[in-house]
Motif scaffolding. Structure first.
Motif, PDB file in Angstrom:
ATOM      1  N   PRO A  18       0.776  -1.229   0.000  1.00  0.00           N
ATOM      2  CA  PRO A  18       0.000   0.000   0.000  1.00  0.00           C
ATOM      3  C   PRO A  18       0.812   1.285   0.000  1.00  0.00           C
ATOM      4  CG  PRO A  18       0.077  -0.904   2.205  1.00  0.00           C
ATOM      5  CD  PRO A  18       0.815  -1.863   1.329  1.00  0.00           C
ATOM      6  N   HIS A  19       2.137   1.169  -0.077  1.00  0.00           N
ATOM      7  CA  HIS A  19       2.998   2.356  -0.099  1.00  0.00           C
ATOM      8  C   HIS A  19       4.359   1.935  -0.628  1.00  0.00           C
ATOM      9  CE1 HIS A  19       4.756   6.016   2.325  1.00  0.00           C
ATOM     10  NE2 HIS A  19       5.418   5.802   1.198  1.00  0.00           N
ATOM     11  N   ILE A  20       4.583   2.222  -1.910  1.00  0.00           N
ATOM     12  CA  ILE A  20       5.861   1.889  -2.544  1.00  0.00           C
ATOM     13  C   ILE A  20       6.093   2.879  -3.667  1.00  0.00           C
ATOM     14  CG2 ILE A  20       4.786   0.194  -4.103  1.00  0.00           C
ATOM     15  CD1 ILE A  20       7.404  -1.462  -3.833  1.00  0.00           C
ATOM     16  N   HIS A  21       7.361   3.280  -3.858  1.00  0.00           N
ATOM     17  CA  HIS A  21       7.697   4.307  -4.841  1.00  0.00           C
ATOM     18  C   HIS A  21       8.365   3.657  -6.056  1.00  0.00           C
ATOM     19  CE1 HIS A  21       6.509   7.297  -1.956  1.00  0.00           C
ATOM     20  NE2 HIS A  21       7.279   6.725  -1.047  1.00  0.00           N
ATOM     21  N   MET A  22       7.528   3.094  -6.934  1.00  0.00           N
ATOM     22  CA  MET A  22       8.044   2.324  -8.066  1.00  0.00           C
ATOM     23  C   MET A  22       8.775   3.192  -9.087  1.00  0.00           C
ATOM     24  SD  MET A  22       7.518  -0.689  -7.142  1.00  0.00           S
ATOM     25  CE  MET A  22       8.246  -1.411  -8.609  1.00  0.00           C
ATOM     26  N   THR A  23       8.559   4.486  -9.068  1.00  0.00           N
ATOM     27  CA  THR A  23       9.340   5.389  -9.909  1.00  0.00           C
ATOM     28  C   THR A  23      10.832   5.168  -9.692  1.00  0.00           C
ATOM     29  OG1 THR A  23       7.623   7.080  -9.953  1.00  0.00           O
ATOM     30  CG2 THR A  23       9.885   7.838 -10.270  1.00  0.00           C
ATOM     31  N   SER A  24      11.202   4.771  -8.474  1.00  0.00           N
ATOM     32  CA  SER A  24      12.602   4.579  -8.117  1.00  0.00           C
ATOM     33  C   SER A  24      13.092   3.151  -8.367  1.00  0.00           C
ATOM     34  CB  SER A  24      12.799   4.893  -6.628  1.00  0.00           C
ATOM     35  OG  SER A  24      12.334   6.168  -6.311  1.00  0.00           O
ATOM     36  N   ALA A  69      -0.841  -5.948  -6.391  1.00  0.00           N
ATOM     37  CA  ALA A  69      -1.351  -4.581  -6.420  1.00  0.00           C
ATOM     38  C   ALA A  69      -0.435  -3.682  -5.598  1.00  0.00           C
ATOM     39  CB  ALA A  69      -2.779  -4.506  -5.872  1.00  0.00           C
ATOM     40  N   VAL A  70      -0.325  -2.418  -6.018  1.00  0.00           N
ATOM     41  CA  VAL A  70       0.465  -1.436  -5.285  1.00  0.00           C
ATOM     42  C   VAL A  70      -0.239  -0.085  -5.330  1.00  0.00           C
ATOM     43  CG1 VAL A  70       2.657  -2.582  -5.825  1.00  0.00           C
ATOM     44  CG2 VAL A  70       1.851  -0.713  -7.285  1.00  0.00           C
ATOM     45  N   VAL A  71       0.062   0.748  -4.343  1.00  0.00           N
ATOM     46  CA  VAL A  71      -0.266   2.169  -4.395  1.00  0.00           C
ATOM     47  C   VAL A  71       1.038   2.940  -4.270  1.00  0.00           C
ATOM     48  CG1 VAL A  71      -1.323   4.106  -3.175  1.00  0.00           C
ATOM     49  CG2 VAL A  71      -2.632   2.025  -3.584  1.00  0.00           C
ATOM     50  N   GLU A  72       1.225   3.881  -5.176  1.00  0.00           N
ATOM     51  CA  GLU A  72       2.437   4.701  -5.185  1.00  0.00           C
ATOM     52  C   GLU A  72       2.087   6.129  -4.783  1.00  0.00           C
ATOM     53  OE1 GLU A  72       6.291   5.826  -7.948  1.00  0.00           O
ATOM     54  OE2 GLU A  72       4.851   4.330  -8.651  1.00  0.00           O
ATOM     55  N   PRO A  73       2.455   6.544  -3.569  1.00  0.00           N
ATOM     56  CA  PRO A  73       2.178   7.921  -3.167  1.00  0.00           C
ATOM     57  C   PRO A  73       3.217   8.884  -3.745  1.00  0.00           C
ATOM     58  CG  PRO A  73       2.505   6.438  -1.272  1.00  0.00           C
ATOM     59  CD  PRO A  73       3.028   5.757  -2.487  1.00  0.00           C
ATOM     60  N   GLY A  81      -2.971  -6.672  17.414  1.00  0.00           N
ATOM     61  CA  GLY A  81      -3.927  -7.307  16.529  1.00  0.00           C
ATOM     62  C   GLY A  81      -3.772  -6.907  15.073  1.00  0.00           C
ATOM     63  N   THR A  82      -4.650  -7.425  14.252  1.00  0.00           N
ATOM     64  CA  THR A  82      -4.566  -7.244  12.796  1.00  0.00           C
ATOM     65  C   THR A  82      -5.563  -6.222  12.270  1.00  0.00           C
ATOM     66  OG1 THR A  82      -6.133  -9.076  12.506  1.00  0.00           O
ATOM     67  CG2 THR A  82      -3.779  -9.617  12.415  1.00  0.00           C
ATOM     68  N   GLU A  83      -6.473  -5.728  13.108  1.00  0.00           N
ATOM     69  CA  GLU A  83      -7.511  -4.822  12.637  1.00  0.00           C
ATOM     70  C   GLU A  83      -6.921  -3.508  12.134  1.00  0.00           C
ATOM     71  OE1 GLU A  83     -11.659  -2.687  14.186  1.00  0.00           O
ATOM     72  OE2 GLU A  83     -10.326  -3.684  15.609  1.00  0.00           O
ATOM     73  N   LYS A  84      -7.280  -3.128  10.919  1.00  0.00           N
ATOM     74  CA  LYS A  84      -6.862  -1.868  10.295  1.00  0.00           C
ATOM     75  C   LYS A  84      -5.349  -1.732  10.162  1.00  0.00           C
ATOM     76  CE  LYS A  84     -10.756   1.218  11.248  1.00  0.00           C
ATOM     77  NZ  LYS A  84     -11.154   2.514  11.851  1.00  0.00           N
ATOM     78  N   VAL A  85      -4.617  -2.826  10.182  1.00  0.00           N
ATOM     79  CA  VAL A  85      -3.158  -2.794  10.053  1.00  0.00           C
ATOM     80  C   VAL A  85      -2.763  -3.020   8.597  1.00  0.00           C
ATOM     81  CG1 VAL A  85      -1.018  -4.001  10.627  1.00  0.00           C
ATOM     82  CG2 VAL A  85      -2.699  -3.508  12.420  1.00  0.00           C
ATOM     83  N   LEU A  86      -1.908  -2.136   8.072  1.00  0.00           N
ATOM     84  CA  LEU A  86      -1.359  -2.271   6.730  1.00  0.00           C
ATOM     85  C   LEU A  86       0.160  -2.283   6.833  1.00  0.00           C
ATOM     86  CD1 LEU A  86      -4.215  -0.733   6.355  1.00  0.00           C
ATOM     87  CD2 LEU A  86      -3.324  -0.131   4.110  1.00  0.00           C
ATOM     88  N   LEU A  90      -5.502 -10.941   5.576  1.00  0.00           N
ATOM     89  CA  LEU A  90      -6.147  -9.727   6.071  1.00  0.00           C
ATOM     90  C   LEU A  90      -5.166  -8.556   6.074  1.00  0.00           C
ATOM     91  CD1 LEU A  90      -8.599  -8.336   7.406  1.00  0.00           C
ATOM     92  CD2 LEU A  90      -7.674  -9.057   9.617  1.00  0.00           C
ATOM     93  N   VAL A  91      -3.990  -8.756   6.628  1.00  0.00           N
ATOM     94  CA  VAL A  91      -3.014  -7.667   6.749  1.00  0.00           C
ATOM     95  C   VAL A  91      -2.412  -7.293   5.396  1.00  0.00           C
ATOM     96  CG1 VAL A  91      -0.768  -7.022   7.743  1.00  0.00           C
ATOM     97  CG2 VAL A  91      -2.467  -8.214   9.150  1.00  0.00           C
ATOM     98  N   LEU A  92      -2.082  -8.289   4.599  1.00  0.00           N
ATOM     99  CA  LEU A  92      -1.344  -8.036   3.362  1.00  0.00           C
ATOM    100  C   LEU A  92      -2.229  -7.840   2.146  1.00  0.00           C
ATOM    101  CD1 LEU A  92       1.778  -7.871   3.348  1.00  0.00           C
ATOM    102  CD2 LEU A  92       0.933  -9.210   5.273  1.00  0.00           C
ATOM    103  N   TRP A  93      -3.534  -8.081   2.278  1.00  0.00           N
ATOM    104  CA  TRP A  93      -4.416  -7.893   1.123  1.00  0.00           C
ATOM    105  C   TRP A  93      -5.724  -7.185   1.480  1.00  0.00           C
ATOM    106  CZ3 TRP A  93      -3.667  -8.107  -3.977  1.00  0.00           C
ATOM    107  CH2 TRP A  93      -4.806  -8.025  -4.805  1.00  0.00           C
ATOM    108  N   ARG A  94      -6.532  -7.790   2.335  1.00  0.00           N
ATOM    109  CA  ARG A  94      -7.879  -7.262   2.537  1.00  0.00           C
ATOM    110  C   ARG A  94      -7.891  -5.896   3.218  1.00  0.00           C
ATOM    111  NH1 ARG A  94      -8.695 -12.443   4.668  1.00  0.00           N
ATOM    112  NH2 ARG A  94      -9.752 -11.687   6.552  1.00  0.00           N
TER     113      ARG A  94
END
Length: 282
Positions: free
Chosen positions: A6-12, A28-32, A206-211, A245-249
């Motif tokens: 959920p946070h990776i800078h693939m430009t680099s 899947a990735v999100v690049e901020p 716990g795992t709730e809301k953890v990314l 849950l942590v790594l996908w959902r």
């Protein structure tokens, strides 16, 4: 195993990284938007960068079967540079784009008045555009920075359940969790969190809301850290459902708040006389 970074800078990063990430299970990735290292000299350099996050990187990622989305913002470090601040006026047109799933990364670097203004302004943009926000907590004075961040979020029109507080560690996780926001952890080879500390935090909170993210960039970092955390969780006795849950959902749920998340990857064909931009791959 399926993994969403959920946070990776693939430009680099290189296309070899995309290939290795796919082999490790990343789909899947999100690049901020972030600081590229070299100081920018005008808002126009941001616009070229934003365009690449919306065009070039999704195409490059799709060649390796990875869905790419981005977050758009003026990052905290450059919020202190008067040459960069005018880019705030350009953000609204980018925040309408289909593959923009958050405003980010915003937040604090040195906790200056200029950073206060940029954070407040961009939280309002997130609220106005119906987007969640990815918030960078500072690497120095982390607990003070986290507390100031939570105060600003509470005073904004963006509910905390639409905010991801990133770069957390053992000193900040409890108060971040108590705030009602989502919890982001960056795992690095030398700095920030590592796999063992990450497992210990999840055991405690716990795992709730953890990314979990790699935040891989141009520095010493590792785009496979998400997979290494997944393996460490399994080795520590967590089940496959916990890992999923942590790594996908969880990242799907958070960025799904944008209403724009599309995890399908369309196949990309040859781009010129049978050649593509793949390097050393398929």
């Amino acid at each position: 195993m399926r993994i969403f970074d959920p946070h990776i800078h693939m430009t680099s990063r290189t296309t070899d990284d995309y290939e290795a990430m796919h082999e490790a299970g990343v789909r899947a990735v999100v690049e901020p938007a972030f600081w590229l290292g070299q100081p920018r000299t005008s808002p126009g350099t941001f616009l070229d960068y934003f365009d690449s996050l919306l065009g070039w990187e999704p195409f490059r990622a799709a060649q390796y079967g990875i869905a790419h989305h981005c977050a758009i913002a003026l990052n905290p470090k450059e919020a202190n540079d008067p040459h960069c601040v005018p880019v705030l006026d350009h953000l609204p047109r980018y925040l309408l784009k289909d593959r923009v799933v958050a405003v980010g990364e915003i937040g604090y670097d040195s906790m200056t008045p200029a950073e206060d203004l940029a954070l407040e302004h961009q939280l309002q943009l997130a609220a106005d555009h119906g987007l969640p926000a990815l918030v960078h907590t500072p690497h120095r004075d982390k607990l003070a920075g986290l507390r100031r961040t939570v105060e600003v979020v509470r005073a904004s029109e963006l509910p905390p359940e639409r905010v991801l507080l990133d770069h957390l560690n053992e000193t900040t996780v409890k108060e971040a969790k108590d705030s009602g926001s989502w919890l982001g952890f960056s795992v690095y080879p030398d700095t920030k969190m590592d796999e063992e500390r990450m497992v210990a935090v999840i055991k405690a909170f716990g795992t709730e809301k953890v990314l979990v993210n790699s935040a891989a960039d141009w520095g010493r970092s590792d785009p496979l850290k998400t997979r290494r955390v997944a393996d460490a969780l399994l080795a520590a006795g967590f089940g496959e459902d916990d890992v999923d849950l942590v790594l996908w959902r969880n990242p799907v749920a958070f960025y799904g708040l944008s209403g724009r998340l599309d995890l399908d990857t369309a196949p990309t064909g040859a781009t010129h006389e049978g050649n593509s931009i793949l390097r050393g791959g398929e």
